[in-house]
Design an enzyme around this catalytic site. Structure first.
Site, PDB file in Angstrom:
ATOM      1  N   LYS A  44       7.341  -1.909 -11.481  1.00  0.00           N
ATOM      2  CA  LYS A  44       6.606  -1.762 -10.240  1.00  0.00           C
ATOM      3  C   LYS A  44       5.387  -0.868 -10.489  1.00  0.00           C
ATOM      4  CE  LYS A  44       7.440   0.508  -5.887  1.00  0.00           C
ATOM      5  NZ  LYS A  44       8.474   1.034  -5.020  1.00  0.00           N
ATOM      6  N   PRO A  45       4.209  -1.288  -9.996  1.00  0.00           N
ATOM      7  CA  PRO A  45       3.027  -0.421 -10.127  1.00  0.00           C
ATOM      8  C   PRO A  45       3.315   0.938  -9.456  1.00  0.00           C
ATOM      9  CG  PRO A  45       2.370  -2.601  -9.401  1.00  0.00           C
ATOM     10  CD  PRO A  45       3.880  -2.546  -9.338  1.00  0.00           C
TER      11      PRO A  45
ATOM     12  N   ASN B 295       1.721   3.170  -7.700  1.00  0.00           N
ATOM     13  CA  ASN B 295       1.334   3.582  -6.357  1.00  0.00           C
ATOM     14  C   ASN B 295       1.604   2.520  -5.305  1.00  0.00           C
ATOM     15  OD1 ASN B 295      -0.634   1.800  -7.035  1.00  0.00           O
ATOM     16  ND2 ASN B 295      -2.341   3.026  -6.311  1.00  0.00           N
ATOM     17  N   CYS B 296       2.517   1.598  -5.582  1.00  0.00           N
ATOM     18  CA  CYS B 296       2.902   0.584  -4.593  1.00  0.00           C
ATOM     19  C   CYS B 296       4.157   1.053  -3.867  1.00  0.00           C
ATOM     20  CB  CYS B 296       3.184  -0.758  -5.253  1.00  0.00           C
ATOM     21  SG  CYS B 296       1.701  -1.604  -5.767  1.00  0.00           S
ATOM     22  N   LEU B 297       4.163   0.856  -2.568  1.00  0.00           N
ATOM     23  CA  LEU B 297       5.317   1.273  -1.752  1.00  0.00           C
ATOM     24  C   LEU B 297       6.455   0.275  -1.871  1.00  0.00           C
ATOM     25  CD1 LEU B 297       3.339   2.375   1.396  1.00  0.00           C
ATOM     26  CD2 LEU B 297       4.195   3.816  -0.445  1.00  0.00           C
TER      27      LEU B 297
END
Length: 105
Positions: free
Chosen positions: A100-101, A103-105
């Site tokens: 998961k990147p 800064n992705c929620l």
């Protein structure tokens, strides 16, 4: 044909080395996405990015990378949202078998 692979609670592959195009198809199905050529273009760019920088790109960096490789028309957040609705960087990274990147929620 049933493929078995382990995912975390958000649906990301636990073992990135297990990824294959068949697993990508299964991960996409779980997101309600049927992969076409334009999806594969983005998945390829994501995987190349990860091999180079060892991180999954956030949205702004993903848009920039796509724009550099595929041009302005495809290198837009609108285009990416059409392919990967909701959170394109997160969903495309998941389908590409990447973490998961950050800064992705």
């Amino acid at each position: 044909m049933s493929i078995s692979f382990d995912v975390d609670k958000e649906g990301f592959l636990k073992n990135l080395h297990e990824w294959s195009p068949d697993i990508a198809e299964e991960l996409a199905k779980s997101e309600g996405i049927l992969l076409g050529d334009e999806h594969w273009e983005i998945i390829t760019i994501l995987r190349e990015f990860y091999l180079t920088y060892e991180i999954s790109p956030a949205m702004r960096i993903l848009v920039k990378s796509v724009k550099e490789k595929l041009g302005d028309e495809k290198g837009s957040s609108i285009h990416l949202l059409k392919l990967f609705p909701g959170s394109p960087a997160k969903i495309a990274s998941k389908i590409a078998g990447l973490p998961k990147p950050t800064n992705c929620l």
